[in-house]
Scaffold this motif. Structure first.
Motif, PDB file in Angstrom:
ATOM      1  N   THR A 176       0.793  -1.137   0.045  1.00 42.25           N
ATOM      2  CA  THR A 176       0.016   0.008  -0.006  1.00 42.25           C
ATOM      3  C   THR A 176       0.695   1.275  -0.056  1.00 42.25           C
ATOM      4  O   THR A 176       1.776   1.196   0.934  1.00 42.25           O
ATOM      5  CB  THR A 176      -0.771   0.176   1.196  1.00 42.25           C
ATOM      6  OG1 THR A 176      -1.722  -1.181   1.248  1.00 42.25           O
ATOM      7  CG2 THR A 176      -1.728   1.315   1.204  1.00 42.25           C
ATOM      8  N   VAL A 177       0.656   2.022  -0.823  1.00 44.07           N
ATOM      9  CA  VAL A 177       1.590   3.316  -1.107  1.00 44.07           C
ATOM     10  C   VAL A 177       0.779   4.593  -0.354  1.00 44.07           C
ATOM     11  O   VAL A 177      -0.345   4.738  -0.789  1.00 44.07           O
ATOM     12  CB  VAL A 177       1.932   3.526  -2.511  1.00 44.07           C
ATOM     13  CG1 VAL A 177       2.761   4.867  -2.525  1.00 44.07           C
ATOM     14  CG2 VAL A 177       2.778   2.365  -3.149  1.00 44.07           C
ATOM     15  N   THR A 178       1.303   5.355   0.446  1.00 41.24           N
ATOM     16  CA  THR A 178       0.680   6.368   0.983  1.00 41.24           C
ATOM     17  C   THR A 178       1.522   7.676   0.587  1.00 41.24           C
ATOM     18  O   THR A 178       2.859   7.572   0.380  1.00 41.24           O
ATOM     19  CB  THR A 178       0.458   6.585   2.367  1.00 41.24           C
ATOM     20  OG1 THR A 178       1.795   6.120   3.238  1.00 41.24           O
ATOM     21  CG2 THR A 178      -0.265   5.205   2.776  1.00 41.24           C
ATOM     22  N   ARG A 183       5.366  13.218  -0.167  1.00 36.02           N
ATOM     23  CA  ARG A 183       6.554  12.046  -0.233  1.00 36.02           C
ATOM     24  C   ARG A 183       5.723  10.956  -0.242  1.00 36.02           C
ATOM     25  O   ARG A 183       4.836  10.625   0.518  1.00 36.02           O
ATOM     26  CB  ARG A 183       7.518  12.060   0.898  1.00 36.02           C
ATOM     27  CG  ARG A 183       8.296  13.319   0.562  1.00 36.02           C
ATOM     28  CD  ARG A 183       9.452  13.435   1.737  1.00 36.02           C
ATOM     29  NE  ARG A 183      10.163  12.398   1.718  1.00 36.02           N
ATOM     30  CZ  ARG A 183      11.419  11.986   2.298  1.00 36.02           C
ATOM     31  NH1 ARG A 183      11.720  12.834   3.322  1.00 36.02           N
ATOM     32  NH2 ARG A 183      12.070  10.744   2.205  1.00 36.02           N
ATOM     33  N   GLN A 184       6.078   9.863  -1.230  1.00 37.36           N
ATOM     34  CA  GLN A 184       5.362   8.515  -1.226  1.00 37.36           C
ATOM     35  C   GLN A 184       6.075   7.540  -0.326  1.00 37.36           C
ATOM     36  O   GLN A 184       7.472   7.641  -0.360  1.00 37.36           O
ATOM     37  CB  GLN A 184       5.133   7.998  -2.524  1.00 37.36           C
ATOM     38  CG  GLN A 184       4.137   8.810  -3.477  1.00 37.36           C
ATOM     39  CD  GLN A 184       3.935   8.012  -4.887  1.00 37.36           C
ATOM     40  OE1 GLN A 184       4.799   7.428  -5.421  1.00 37.36           O
ATOM     41  NE2 GLN A 184       2.626   8.160  -5.129  1.00 37.36           N
ATOM     42  N   SER A 185       5.406   6.718   0.291  1.00 46.81           N
ATOM     43  CA  SER A 185       6.080   5.624   0.980  1.00 46.81           C
ATOM     44  C   SER A 185       5.313   4.363   0.849  1.00 46.81           C
ATOM     45  O   SER A 185       4.033   4.434   0.739  1.00 46.81           O
ATOM     46  CB  SER A 185       6.374   5.939   2.579  1.00 46.81           C
ATOM     47  OG  SER A 185       4.943   6.365   3.240  1.00 46.81           O
ATOM     48  N   SER A 186       6.054   3.334   0.651  1.00 51.36           N
ATOM     49  CA  SER A 186       5.422   1.957   0.703  1.00 51.36           C
ATOM     50  C   SER A 186       5.419   1.221   1.897  1.00 51.36           C
ATOM     51  O   SER A 186       6.466   1.151   2.646  1.00 51.36           O
ATOM     52  CB  SER A 186       6.181   1.237  -0.343  1.00 51.36           C
ATOM     53  OG  SER A 186       5.911  -0.131  -0.215  1.00 51.36           O
ATOM     54  N   ASP A 187       4.846   0.363   2.279  1.00 50.95           N
ATOM     55  CA  ASP A 187       4.597  -0.589   3.464  1.00 50.95           C
ATOM     56  C   ASP A 187       5.068  -2.091   3.321  1.00 50.95           C
ATOM     57  O   ASP A 187       5.045  -2.878   3.952  1.00 50.95           O
ATOM     58  CB  ASP A 187       3.303  -0.595   4.224  1.00 50.95           C
ATOM     59  CG  ASP A 187       2.236  -1.168   3.488  1.00 50.95           C
ATOM     60  OD1 ASP A 187       2.576  -1.683   2.084  1.00 50.95           O
ATOM     61  OD2 ASP A 187       0.853  -1.199   3.531  1.00 50.95           O
ATOM     62  N   ALA A 188       5.739  -1.926   2.020  1.00 54.74           N
ATOM     63  CA  ALA A 188       6.275  -3.180   1.715  1.00 54.74           C
ATOM     64  C   ALA A 188       7.566  -3.488   2.309  1.00 54.74           C
ATOM     65  O   ALA A 188       8.240  -2.597   2.408  1.00 54.74           O
ATOM     66  CB  ALA A 188       6.277  -3.701   0.181  1.00 54.74           C
TER      67      ALA A 188
END
Length: 260
Positions: A176-178, A183-188
Protein backbone atom coordinates in the motif's frame (compact mmCIF):
# COMPACT_ATOMS: atom_id res chain seq x y z
CA UNK A 1 25.61 -4.83 -11.62
CA UNK A 2 25.77 -8.27 -13.24
CA UNK A 3 26.47 -6.60 -16.58
CA UNK A 4 29.84 -5.26 -15.43
CA UNK A 5 30.78 -8.59 -13.89
CA UNK A 6 31.47 -9.73 -17.47
CA UNK A 7 34.46 -7.37 -17.70
CA UNK A 8 37.69 -9.29 -18.35
CA UNK A 9 39.37 -7.76 -15.30
CA UNK A 10 36.78 -9.19 -12.89
CA UNK A 11 37.79 -12.43 -11.17
CA UNK A 12 34.47 -13.08 -9.45
CA UNK A 13 31.24 -11.31 -8.58
CA UNK A 14 28.76 -11.89 -5.79
CA UNK A 15 25.98 -9.93 -4.19
CA UNK A 16 23.68 -9.70 -1.21
CA UNK A 17 20.26 -8.30 -0.46
CA UNK A 18 19.43 -6.96 2.99
CA UNK A 19 16.00 -6.32 4.49
CA UNK A 20 14.88 -5.61 8.03
CA UNK A 21 12.05 -7.70 9.44
CA UNK A 22 10.50 -8.30 12.83
CA UNK A 23 9.54 -11.57 14.45
CA UNK A 24 6.40 -13.32 15.56
CA UNK A 25 7.25 -14.89 18.94
CA UNK A 26 10.90 -14.22 18.09
CA UNK A 27 12.56 -11.72 20.43
CA UNK A 28 15.66 -9.78 19.36
CA UNK A 29 18.85 -9.57 21.39
CA UNK A 30 19.14 -6.09 22.92
CA UNK A 31 21.52 -4.30 25.30
CA UNK A 32 19.31 -5.66 28.04
CA UNK A 33 17.52 -8.76 26.82
CA UNK A 34 15.64 -9.07 30.11
CA UNK A 35 13.65 -6.03 29.04
CA UNK A 36 12.84 -7.41 25.59
CA UNK A 37 9.10 -7.24 25.14
CA UNK A 38 8.75 -9.39 22.05
CA UNK A 39 6.62 -6.72 20.40
CA UNK A 40 6.83 -7.05 16.62
CA UNK A 41 6.60 -3.27 16.22
CA UNK A 42 9.28 -0.70 17.03
CA UNK A 43 8.61 2.22 19.37
CA UNK A 44 6.64 4.98 17.70
CA UNK A 45 9.52 7.46 17.81
CA UNK A 46 11.73 5.17 15.72
CA UNK A 47 11.62 4.42 12.01
CA UNK A 48 11.89 6.24 8.74
CA UNK A 49 10.01 9.20 7.27
CA UNK A 50 6.39 8.47 6.44
CA UNK A 51 5.89 6.31 9.52
CA UNK A 52 7.70 3.34 7.96
CA UNK A 53 9.16 1.13 10.68
CA UNK A 54 12.48 -0.67 10.75
CA UNK A 55 12.39 -4.31 11.80
CA UNK A 56 14.22 -5.96 14.69
CA UNK A 57 16.34 -8.26 12.51
CA UNK A 58 18.68 -7.79 9.57
CA UNK A 59 17.93 -10.52 7.06
CA UNK A 60 20.75 -10.98 4.55
CA UNK A 61 20.17 -12.93 1.36
CA UNK A 62 23.47 -14.12 -0.15
CA UNK A 63 24.02 -15.12 -3.78
CA UNK A 64 26.78 -17.57 -2.81
CA UNK A 65 28.98 -18.68 0.07
CA UNK A 66 31.57 -16.10 -1.02
CA UNK A 67 29.03 -13.32 -0.51
CA UNK A 68 28.88 -14.05 3.23
CA UNK A 69 32.10 -12.25 4.02
CA UNK A 70 31.79 -12.70 7.80
CA UNK A 71 32.03 -16.46 7.29
CA UNK A 72 34.84 -16.14 4.74
CA UNK A 73 37.02 -13.98 7.01
CA UNK A 74 36.30 -16.05 10.12
CA UNK A 75 34.21 -13.49 12.03
CA UNK A 76 31.36 -16.01 11.97
CA UNK A 77 31.35 -19.80 11.76
CA UNK A 78 28.71 -22.53 11.72
CA UNK A 79 28.69 -24.41 15.04
CA UNK A 80 25.64 -26.58 14.47
CA UNK A 81 23.90 -27.83 11.34
CA UNK A 82 24.95 -26.52 7.97
CA UNK A 83 24.71 -23.59 5.60
CA UNK A 84 21.73 -23.45 3.25
CA UNK A 85 22.34 -24.44 -0.38
CA UNK A 86 23.55 -21.76 -2.77
CA UNK A 87 20.79 -20.39 -4.97
CA UNK A 88 18.00 -22.23 -3.19
CA UNK A 89 14.52 -20.73 -3.20
CA UNK A 90 13.60 -22.66 -0.06
CA UNK A 91 13.05 -20.49 2.99
CA UNK A 92 15.96 -21.81 5.00
CA UNK A 93 18.21 -19.76 7.25
CA UNK A 94 21.04 -19.73 9.77
CA UNK A 95 20.79 -17.75 13.01
CA UNK A 96 23.21 -16.81 15.78
CA UNK A 97 23.80 -18.87 18.90
CA UNK A 98 22.61 -15.97 21.05
CA UNK A 99 19.34 -15.63 19.16
CA UNK A 100 18.70 -19.37 19.17
CA UNK A 101 19.42 -19.68 22.89
CA UNK A 102 17.39 -16.65 23.91
CA UNK A 103 14.33 -17.84 21.96
CA UNK A 104 14.82 -21.58 22.61
CA UNK A 105 15.02 -22.26 18.88
CA UNK A 106 16.50 -25.65 17.98
CA UNK A 107 18.22 -26.82 14.82
CA UNK A 108 15.54 -27.93 12.37
CA UNK A 109 12.93 -25.71 13.99
CA UNK A 110 11.22 -22.74 12.38
CA UNK A 111 11.07 -19.01 12.97
CA UNK A 112 8.39 -16.59 11.78
CA UNK A 113 9.57 -13.30 10.31
CA UNK A 114 7.13 -10.45 9.91
CA UNK A 115 6.83 -7.32 7.80
CA UNK A 116 7.16 -4.63 10.51
CA UNK A 117 4.70 -2.43 8.64
CA UNK A 118 2.11 -5.14 7.98
CA UNK A 119 2.20 -7.71 10.76
CA UNK A 120 -0.26 -9.95 8.93
CA UNK A 121 2.53 -10.71 6.44
CA UNK A 122 4.31 -13.63 8.09
CA UNK A 123 7.09 -15.66 6.44
CA UNK A 124 8.24 -18.96 7.95
CA UNK A 125 11.89 -20.01 7.68
CA UNK A 126 13.45 -23.31 8.67
CA UNK A 127 16.63 -23.06 10.77
CA UNK A 128 19.20 -25.32 9.07
CA UNK A 129 22.25 -23.91 10.84
CA UNK A 130 23.38 -22.01 13.92
CA UNK A 131 26.46 -19.82 13.87
CA UNK A 132 28.81 -18.14 16.31
CA UNK A 133 29.80 -14.51 15.80
CA UNK A 134 32.93 -13.13 17.44
CA UNK A 135 31.60 -9.57 17.42
CA UNK A 136 29.86 -8.15 20.44
CA UNK A 137 26.49 -9.84 20.77
CA UNK A 138 24.85 -6.93 22.56
CA UNK A 139 26.33 -3.90 20.85
CA UNK A 140 23.78 -1.20 20.20
CA UNK A 141 23.33 0.80 17.03
CA UNK A 142 21.73 4.09 16.16
CA UNK A 143 19.19 4.52 13.41
CA UNK A 144 17.60 7.90 12.78
CA UNK A 145 18.66 8.90 16.29
CA UNK A 146 17.19 5.84 18.02
CA UNK A 147 18.16 2.34 19.01
CA UNK A 148 17.95 -0.35 16.35
CA UNK A 149 18.33 -3.96 17.39
CA UNK A 150 18.66 -4.88 13.70
CA UNK A 151 22.20 -3.49 13.79
CA UNK A 152 23.26 -5.93 16.51
CA UNK A 153 25.31 -8.77 14.92
CA UNK A 154 23.43 -11.31 17.04
CA UNK A 155 20.21 -10.33 15.25
CA UNK A 156 21.53 -11.02 11.76
CA UNK A 157 19.74 -13.83 9.96
CA UNK A 158 21.27 -15.30 6.80
CA UNK A 159 19.35 -16.89 3.95
CA UNK A 160 19.79 -17.27 0.21
CA UNK A 161 19.40 -14.32 -2.13
CA UNK A 162 16.64 -16.09 -4.06
CA UNK A 163 14.68 -16.93 -0.90
CA UNK A 164 14.77 -13.34 0.35
CA UNK A 165 13.95 -12.00 -3.10
CA UNK A 166 10.86 -14.20 -3.08
CA UNK A 167 9.77 -12.65 0.22
CA UNK A 168 10.44 -9.09 -0.99
CA UNK A 169 8.54 -9.67 -4.25
CA UNK A 170 5.58 -11.24 -2.44
CA UNK A 171 5.42 -8.31 -0.03
CA UNK A 172 5.72 -5.86 -2.93
CA UNK A 173 2.70 -7.43 -4.62
CA UNK A 174 0.63 -6.59 -1.53
CA UNK A 175 1.96 -3.11 -0.87
CA UNK A 176 0.00 0.00 0.00
CA UNK A 177 1.54 3.31 -1.06
CA UNK A 178 0.73 6.42 0.94
CA UNK A 179 1.64 10.05 0.35
CA UNK A 180 2.66 12.28 3.25
CA UNK A 181 3.73 15.89 2.68
CA UNK A 182 4.24 15.14 -0.97
CA UNK A 183 6.42 12.09 -0.30
CA UNK A 184 5.35 8.58 -1.20
CA UNK A 185 6.13 5.64 1.04
CA UNK A 186 5.43 1.93 0.71
CA UNK A 187 4.60 -0.50 3.50
CA UNK A 188 6.23 -3.39 1.62
CA UNK A 189 9.44 -5.05 2.77
CA UNK A 190 12.31 -3.22 1.09
CA UNK A 191 15.44 -5.05 -0.02
CA UNK A 192 18.76 -3.26 -0.53
CA UNK A 193 21.13 -4.99 -2.94
CA UNK A 194 24.92 -4.68 -2.77
CA UNK A 195 27.28 -6.15 -5.36
CA UNK A 196 30.95 -6.98 -4.75
CA UNK A 197 33.52 -7.46 -7.50
CA UNK A 198 36.82 -9.21 -6.73
CA UNK A 199 40.04 -8.85 -8.71
CA UNK A 200 43.20 -10.94 -8.96
CA UNK A 201 45.45 -7.88 -8.73
CA UNK A 202 45.42 -4.12 -8.23
CA UNK A 203 46.22 -3.65 -11.92
CA UNK A 204 43.05 -5.56 -12.82
CA UNK A 205 41.08 -3.29 -10.51
CA UNK A 206 42.58 -0.24 -12.22
CA UNK A 207 41.52 -1.62 -15.63
CA UNK A 208 37.97 -2.23 -14.44
CA UNK A 209 36.75 1.38 -14.51
CA UNK A 210 37.73 1.81 -18.16
CA UNK A 211 36.13 -1.51 -19.08
CA UNK A 212 32.95 -0.68 -17.18
CA UNK A 213 32.62 2.69 -18.92
CA UNK A 214 33.11 1.02 -22.28
CA UNK A 215 30.24 -1.27 -21.28
CA UNK A 216 27.99 1.69 -20.53
CA UNK A 217 28.82 2.87 -16.99
CA UNK A 218 28.01 6.58 -16.74
CA UNK A 219 30.85 9.06 -16.17
CA UNK A 220 28.94 10.27 -13.11
CA UNK A 221 30.05 7.09 -11.31
CA UNK A 222 33.46 6.68 -9.67
CA UNK A 223 34.93 3.24 -9.06
CA UNK A 224 36.56 2.93 -5.64
CA UNK A 225 37.69 0.11 -3.36
CA UNK A 226 37.68 0.49 0.45
CA UNK A 227 40.03 -2.52 0.67
CA UNK A 228 42.65 -0.90 -1.58
CA UNK A 229 42.28 2.46 0.15
CA UNK A 230 42.80 0.78 3.53
CA UNK A 231 45.81 -1.12 2.20
CA UNK A 232 47.40 2.03 0.79
CA UNK A 233 46.84 3.87 4.07
CA UNK A 234 48.47 1.03 6.01
CA UNK A 235 51.44 1.04 3.65
CA UNK A 236 52.12 4.78 4.09
CA UNK A 237 54.01 4.42 7.43
CA UNK A 238 56.15 1.69 5.85
CA UNK A 239 56.94 3.92 2.86
CA UNK A 240 57.93 6.74 5.22
CA UNK A 241 60.15 4.33 7.16
CA UNK A 242 61.68 3.10 3.90
CA UNK A 243 62.45 6.66 2.80
CA UNK A 244 63.99 7.40 6.21
CA UNK A 245 66.11 4.23 6.03
CA UNK A 246 67.33 5.16 2.55
CA UNK A 247 68.18 8.68 3.73
CA UNK A 248 70.03 7.27 6.74
CA UNK A 249 71.93 4.85 4.49
CA UNK A 250 72.95 7.71 2.21
CA UNK A 251 74.24 9.69 5.21
CA UNK A 252 76.30 6.67 6.34
CA UNK A 253 77.73 6.14 2.87
CA UNK A 254 78.62 9.79 2.49
CA UNK A 255 80.32 9.73 5.89
CA UNK A 256 82.35 6.66 4.95
CA UNK A 257 83.38 8.21 1.68
CA UNK A 258 84.47 11.37 3.49
CA UNK A 259 86.55 9.32 5.98
CA UNK A 260 88.24 7.41 3.18
Amino acid sequence: MKKYANAQSVKSFYYTQTATMSGSSLNPITTNTKKSSGNTNMPEDEGMPGGIKMGDFSVIGASSDSAMTDFVNGTSSITSGQMFSEGTTERECVISEELASYNSVSLGGTINLVNPNKTDQVYTFKVVGIYKNTQSASSSGNFMGGFSSALDPANTIYTSYNALTGVVNESKSKETVTTTNGRQSSDAIEGETEGIYSFASISDFEKFEDEAKQMGLSDTYTVTSPDIETFEESMQPLENLSNFALYFLMIILLSLIHIC
